[in-house]
Design an enzyme around this catalytic site. Structure first.
Site, short mmCIF file in Angstrom:
data_model
loop_
_atom_site.label_atom_id
_atom_site.label_comp_id
_atom_site.label_asym_id
_atom_site.label_seq_id
_atom_site.Cartn_x
_atom_site.Cartn_y
_atom_site.Cartn_z
N CYS A 163 -110.08 27.22 24.75
CA CYS A 163 -111.22 26.57 25.39
C CYS A 163 -112.44 27.48 25.51
O CYS A 163 -113.56 26.98 25.64
CB CYS A 163 -110.81 26.05 26.75
N GLU A 202 -106.08 34.28 23.62
CA GLU A 202 -107.26 33.77 24.31
C GLU A 202 -107.47 34.61 25.55
O GLU A 202 -106.52 35.04 26.20
CB GLU A 202 -107.08 32.30 24.69
N ASN A 255 -111.74 23.30 18.73
CA ASN A 255 -110.47 23.59 19.38
C ASN A 255 -109.73 22.29 19.72
O ASN A 255 -109.10 21.71 18.85
CB ASN A 255 -110.71 24.44 20.63
N GLU A 256 -109.84 21.82 20.95
CA GLU A 256 -109.15 20.58 21.35
C GLU A 256 -110.14 19.43 21.40
O GLU A 256 -110.24 18.74 22.41
CB GLU A 256 -108.47 20.77 22.71
#
Length: 653
Positions: free
Chosen positions: A240, A49, A374-375
């Site tokens: 993120c 990332e 993602n989250e």
């Protein structure tokens, strides 16, 4: 250095109870006849990332900040002098329309030009060569020229070269600069040397010696560190940043492919998050885009695993549902996912397959799996994930899809996420956990009782966080112990990736991280070597390993697992001794045929008497694996395992 009680060596004793004396021998049994579940080739991998300057200023080898003058402050990163103007009329690149025009200063003793600070400096090494390139044109009649210099921190010229421009049309020019000495904080300086004005765009400086020698290449030492991990899977580009602070700034893969100079600048989602370490000049040029990330996956022998937006902006930063795309607005997001599969795998006659071929890779990248979201958590996520699954499986029935269990490893949102992923029949579920040493040690059995009927597990982001938030030996040892649970449950756990991957020592916002670097050097953390030992010794199948017919999951401070590598014809036993005493261990290969000889048997240990020890740029080899030969007595290996040690025994037929 003495560690605080809770996080120090006494923690291990408190967790693990009474320790054995050295005279006691613990008898491990490895049943070599019961070859168990396959260990996937993707089991141990990498997650990349762009956080901590992991891309621009890091793995991506470009040395010039704001090379196309597209930052919101057009000259951020640059110092201008004389007559310099920023323009956007008749640009070279439509997605990056700004360029600079240099005019004669108007006096014989005045100068016009620019210099660039780079990413925490422009670092050059003695006798190394650097490729300076620029797109230029002559806005008026005449002959145009510039002088390009590398200067040190005191403004002394290290090296200089001249460039002459000969066209009224935009054209790329380049020159090679050879550094006479090593300088960590150099700068690039450009002087206008002609009476005629010149227009400049996409001002670039790369080391000639990049990974694989590519002009738009990667920093060689950092890419080599990834290769040396022997990863099975490569997850990218986040994290993120996939979500974005808002949907406008989410990561959009189509903006990262095609001509490098025409890739649209994007804000980095991490620019805003940490005000105590705030970097307002943190942007994504996408010079290292999806093509380059697919290419890197191929280079390092890992399967690519892209993560795409599901239409939800970062839920931590956006509580209002209006910040997200509604289910009715998901068509372009879903089309992006379908088009990405075509870009990666499509025939050269297809739209996106042709683009891949035009970029230099006619053969497919053989993409097999993708994560959507993602989250994400709550009801907003599964209702958006579902149409992705339907569309992807309708067109690509065998393609695998990964869903998210949210940002936490437990709790209501986690349980709801798993329930929904089972309902939607995702192939894998992505779990994340950043926890303390106690959690990692007590959760080595986490997957032993998981439901085997549902999706498989992908531990997509995890790291042990000690109180000092460092990559010290304590965190690495706890991760090594915890990872025995991954391997023991290889029928369920099919992928895992430590996070984050990179951190610039001058530009980090999050720690700990697997690999640290400055502009000249890099260091592989102790945690890196744990990942490497697992990646190099994963085997092909699980073997039962027990003490007194029980898995070795923390009793007496020991954590262990065993595997058979049918390709290498090797038995591999991994043992973590987290106790504060040396352990005497007898490892019996039960069921081994008589007369079996081991051509090469080794023990590779990662050990430190100091839990707080870490590898640093100035001391990069403080804790590294050490390999020694070992000898079996028939089918038994007797060893003395020091306290606070992770050992890998490789018994080669």
């Amino acid at each position: 250095m003495k560690r605080p009680l809770f996080f120090g060596a006494l923690l291990f004793s408190a967790l693990l109870g009474t320790q054995p004396t050295i005279s006691q021998t613990l008898n491990m049994q490895v049943d070599v006849k019961k070859v168990g579940s396959p260990i996937q080739s993707t089991m141990y991998g990498i997650f990349f990332e762009d956080i901590n300057y992991g891309a621009d200023g890091g793995l991506y080898a470009e040395m010039i900040k704001n090379r196309s003058f597209e930052f919101p402050q057009s000259l951020l990163g640059w110092t201008s002098f004389g007559k310099v103007e920023v323009r956007d009329d008749k640009p070279a690149f439509t997605n990056n329309p700004h360029f600079v025009r240099l005019h004669e200063a108007g006096h014989s003793d005045k100068q016009t030009g620019l210099d660039n600070e780079g990413f925490f400096g422009v670092a050059v090494k003695q006798n190394a060569t650097y490729r300076f390139s620029v797109w230029a044109r002559l806005p008026e009649a005449g002959a145009g020229s510039i002088r390009v210099e590398l200067i040190d921190g005191a403004s002394n010229v290290l090296v200089k070269e001249n460039l002459t421009f000969d066209s009224k049309e935009w054209k790329k020019y380049q020159v090679i600069l050879k550094a006479p000495k090593t300088e960590a904080k150099a700068r690039l300086r450009i002087f206008l040397t002609s009476k005629a004005a010149v227009d400049l765009d996409h001002v670039s400086l790369f080391p000639v010696d990049t990974w694989k020698g590519r002009e738009n290449g990667l920093r060689k030492d950092l890419a080599q560190a990834l290769y040396d991990l022997h990863p099975g899977v490569f997850r990218f580009p986040g994290g993120c940043i996939v979500e974005g602070t808002d949907l406008e700034t989410r990561y959009q893969w189509k903006n990262t492919v095609g001509q490098v100079e025409n890739r649209k600048l994007n804000e980095n989602r991490w620019q805003y998050t940490f005000t105590h370490r705030f970097f307002p000049d943190y942007f994504q040029t996408y010079g290292m885009g999806f093509f380059e990330l697919f290419q890197l996956s191929e280079d390092i022998g890992a399967e690519p695993l892209p993560v795409l937006s599901c239409g939800l902006a970062c839920q931590f930063q956006n509580k209002d549902e209006k910040a997200h795309a509604s289910v009715k607005e998901l068509d372009p997001y879903i089309q992006d996912a379908l088009d990405l599969i075509e870009f990666a795998n499509g025939d050269v006659t297809t739209k996106w397959g042709k683009l891949r071929a035009d970029m230099g890779h006619p053969a497919p990248f053989n993409l097999k799996v993708m994560a959507v979201g993602n989250e994400q958590w709550g009801t907003l996520y599964p209702e958006r994930l579902e149409p992705f699954i339907k569309a992807i499986r309708a067109k690509y029935p065998t393609f695998k899809i990964i869903g998210s269990a949210g940002p936490s490893p437990d709790g209501k949102d986690f349980e709801f996420g798993w329930k929904e992923m089972k309902r939607l029949k995702t192939d894998l579920v992505d779990e994340h956990y950043y926890k303390d040493p106690k959690w990692f040690l007590t959760n080595a059995t986490r997957y032993d009782a998981y439901d085997r009927k549902g999706p498989k597990v992908f531990a997509g982001e995890y790291a042990c966080h000690v109180q000092s938030v460092k990559n010290n030996f304590e965190s690495a040892l706890c991760e090594a112990a915890f990872m025995t649970g991954f391997e023991r449950n290889a029928d369920l756990v099919q992928m895992c990736t430590y996070a984050p991957l990179f951190a610039h020592v001058d530009g980090y916002q999050w720690r700990p991280d697997l690999i640290w670097f400055d502009n000249l050097r890099s260091v592989r953390s102790v945690n890196y070597y744990v990942q490497q030992l697992y990646g190099m010794n994963k085997g092909t199948n699980v073997l039962p390993l027990t003490i007194n017919n029980q898995p070795v999951t923390g009793k007496d401070g020991l954590y262990a697992t065993a595997a058979w590598d049918k390709t290498a014809k090797a038995y591999i036993i991994k043992v973590a001794n987290t106790s504060d005493k040396e352990q005497s261990v007898s490892i019996t290969l039960a069921g081994l045929k008589k007369g079996v000889a081991f051509a090469k048997s080794t023990c590779t240990k990662l050990h430190s008497p100091d839990l707080d020890m870490e590898n640093t740029l100035d001391n990069p080899y403080a804790v590294v694996p050490v390999e020694t030969p070992v000898t079996l007595e028939g089918n038994v290996l007797n060893v003395k395992l020091e306290s606070k040690t992770f050992a890998v025994y490789r018994l080669q037929n």
